[in-house]
Design a protein around this motif. Structure first.
Motif, mmCIF file in Angstrom:
data_model
loop_
_atom_site.group_PDB
_atom_site.id
_atom_site.type_symbol
_atom_site.label_atom_id
_atom_site.label_comp_id
_atom_site.label_asym_id
_atom_site.label_seq_id
_atom_site.Cartn_x
_atom_site.Cartn_y
_atom_site.Cartn_z
ATOM 1 N N SER A 20 5.275 -36.136 18.130
ATOM 2 C CA SER A 20 5.485 -35.033 17.182
ATOM 3 C C SER A 20 4.640 -35.167 15.922
ATOM 4 N N ASN A 21 4.252 -36.392 15.558
ATOM 5 C CA ASN A 21 3.405 -36.592 14.387
ATOM 6 C C ASN A 21 1.923 -36.485 14.718
ATOM 7 N N GLY A 22 1.624 -36.292 15.976
ATOM 8 C CA GLY A 22 0.237 -36.136 16.369
ATOM 9 C C GLY A 22 -0.581 -37.411 16.273
ATOM 10 N N VAL A 23 0.090 -38.553 16.341
ATOM 11 C CA VAL A 23 -0.639 -39.816 16.291
ATOM 12 C C VAL A 23 -1.428 -39.950 17.587
ATOM 13 N N GLU A 24 -2.697 -40.207 17.464
ATOM 14 C CA GLU A 24 -3.547 -40.336 18.636
ATOM 15 C C GLU A 24 -4.300 -41.645 18.590
ATOM 16 N N THR A 25 -4.679 -42.099 19.750
ATOM 17 C CA THR A 25 -5.512 -43.290 19.829
ATOM 18 C C THR A 25 -6.954 -42.838 19.713
ATOM 19 N N ARG A 26 -7.684 -43.424 18.835
ATOM 20 C CA ARG A 26 -9.096 -43.086 18.662
ATOM 21 C C ARG A 26 -9.934 -44.049 19.484
ATOM 22 N N MET A 27 -10.877 -43.486 20.209
ATOM 23 C CA MET A 27 -11.765 -44.304 21.004
ATOM 24 C C MET A 27 -13.179 -44.137 20.482
ATOM 25 N N VAL A 28 -13.901 -45.241 20.390
ATOM 26 C CA VAL A 28 -15.262 -45.219 19.891
ATOM 27 C C VAL A 28 -16.190 -45.666 21.006
ATOM 28 N N ALA A 29 -17.244 -44.887 21.217
ATOM 29 C CA ALA A 29 -18.222 -45.251 22.234
ATOM 30 C C ALA A 29 -19.108 -46.362 21.706
ATOM 31 N N LYS A 30 -19.582 -47.169 22.627
ATOM 32 C CA LYS A 30 -20.512 -48.218 22.238
ATOM 33 C C LYS A 30 -21.829 -47.576 21.829
ATOM 34 N N SER A 31 -22.486 -48.213 20.903
ATOM 35 C CA SER A 31 -23.783 -47.693 20.478
ATOM 36 C C SER A 31 -24.793 -48.825 20.468
ATOM 37 N N SER A 65 -14.354 -46.890 34.225
ATOM 38 C CA SER A 65 -15.132 -47.356 33.075
ATOM 39 C C SER A 65 -15.099 -46.373 31.919
ATOM 40 N N ASP A 66 -14.651 -45.164 32.163
ATOM 41 C CA ASP A 66 -14.602 -44.138 31.125
ATOM 42 C C ASP A 66 -13.362 -44.356 30.254
ATOM 43 N N PRO A 67 -13.550 -44.589 28.942
ATOM 44 C CA PRO A 67 -12.385 -44.859 28.088
ATOM 45 C C PRO A 67 -11.425 -43.675 27.983
ATOM 46 N N VAL A 68 -11.931 -42.465 28.072
ATOM 47 C CA VAL A 68 -11.054 -41.293 28.013
ATOM 48 C C VAL A 68 -10.190 -41.233 29.273
ATOM 49 N N ALA A 69 -10.785 -41.511 30.421
ATOM 50 C CA ALA A 69 -10.018 -41.519 31.671
ATOM 51 C C ALA A 69 -8.963 -42.610 31.646
ATOM 52 N N LYS A 70 -9.325 -43.785 31.108
ATOM 53 C CA LYS A 70 -8.345 -44.868 31.001
ATOM 54 C C LYS A 70 -7.183 -44.466 30.103
ATOM 55 N N GLU A 71 -7.486 -43.765 29.015
ATOM 56 C CA GLU A 71 -6.430 -43.333 28.096
ATOM 57 C C GLU A 71 -5.522 -42.309 28.761
ATOM 58 N N VAL A 72 -6.087 -41.412 29.539
ATOM 59 C CA VAL A 72 -5.289 -40.424 30.269
ATOM 60 C C VAL A 72 -4.345 -41.129 31.236
ATOM 61 N N ILE A 73 -4.874 -42.117 31.946
ATOM 62 C CA ILE A 73 -4.047 -42.880 32.889
ATOM 63 C C ILE A 73 -2.929 -43.602 32.148
ATOM 64 N N ARG A 74 -3.263 -44.220 31.014
ATOM 65 C CA ARG A 74 -2.254 -44.939 30.220
ATOM 66 C C ARG A 74 -1.159 -43.990 29.751
ATOM 67 N N ARG A 75 -1.558 -42.827 29.262
ATOM 68 C CA ARG A 75 -0.566 -41.864 28.765
ATOM 69 C C ARG A 75 0.304 -41.320 29.889
ATOM 70 N N ALA A 92 5.666 -41.167 32.197
ATOM 71 C CA ALA A 92 6.542 -41.414 33.350
ATOM 72 C C ALA A 92 7.606 -42.448 32.985
ATOM 73 N N TRP A 93 7.209 -43.481 32.244
ATOM 74 C CA TRP A 93 8.145 -44.523 31.828
ATOM 75 C C TRP A 93 9.187 -43.962 30.867
ATOM 76 N N ILE A 94 8.750 -43.166 29.895
ATOM 77 C CA ILE A 94 9.685 -42.574 28.937
ATOM 78 C C ILE A 94 10.648 -41.625 29.649
ATOM 79 N N THR A 95 10.144 -40.861 30.602
ATOM 80 C CA THR A 95 10.998 -39.962 31.381
ATOM 81 C C THR A 95 12.059 -40.758 32.131
ATOM 82 N N LYS A 96 11.669 -41.902 32.676
ATOM 83 C CA LYS A 96 12.619 -42.768 33.391
ATOM 84 C C LYS A 96 13.690 -43.293 32.430
ATOM 85 N N LEU A 97 13.274 -43.705 31.225
ATOM 86 C CA LEU A 97 14.249 -44.154 30.221
ATOM 87 C C LEU A 97 15.202 -43.015 29.855
#
Length: 140
Positions: free
Chosen positions: A28-39, A53-63, A68-73
């Motif tokens: 609800s507070n809109g807290v997001e994880t920021r990802m930075v690409a390597k440069s 290897s895509d950090p955005v895809a990994k974040e989607v999977i994590r979320r 699913a875990w929160i729904t189970k709780l």
């Protein structure tokens, strides 16, 4: 659910409520994880093998896993909340409220001035009643 599962939910109820609240506050507070690409030179080096290897895809999977875990709780917490009306004895209600607030059997025993064995017996009765509860129109 069987009696062991109900006992586990009762034991974990307090922290599950806290975790559900924490996760809802983050969303609800809109807290997001920021990802930075390597440069620079790091962006041209080969990556470790295996996995996404895509950090955005990994974040989607994590979320997705997190939701699913929160729904189970939430389902476990709701299971207990929908059956609270099955407990009508004042002594059992007091013990149940203490358990849901995260108190240990020893702490409940001291608080209520009853032997631990008595608290265990009350807890066992609560678990039995919760496991036998079926919703009727008056409980809905």
């Amino acid at each position: 659910m069987n009696k062991e599962e109900i006992e586990s939910i009762l034991r974990d109820y307090n922290w599950m409520i806290k975790e559900i609240n924490r996760q809802h506050a983050i969303v609800s507070n809109g807290v997001e994880t920021r990802m930075v690409a390597k440069s620079g030179i790091e962006s041209t080096l080969p990556r470790a093998r295996g996995g996404v290897s895509d950090p955005v895809a990994k974040e989607v999977i994590r979320r997705e896993r997190k939701y699913a875990w929160i729904t189970k709780l939430e389902q476990k917490v709701i299971y207990i909340q929908e059956r609270l009306s099955a407990i009508d004895d004042p002594e059992e209600i007091a013990v149940l409220e203490c358990i849901l607030d995260g108190m240990t059997i020893t702490a409940i025993s001291k608080y209520m001035g009853l032997p631990r064995k008595r608290i265990y017996n009350i807890k066992r009765s609560i678990i039995y009643k919760l496991s036998q509860f079926t919703q009727t129109p008056e409980h809905m």
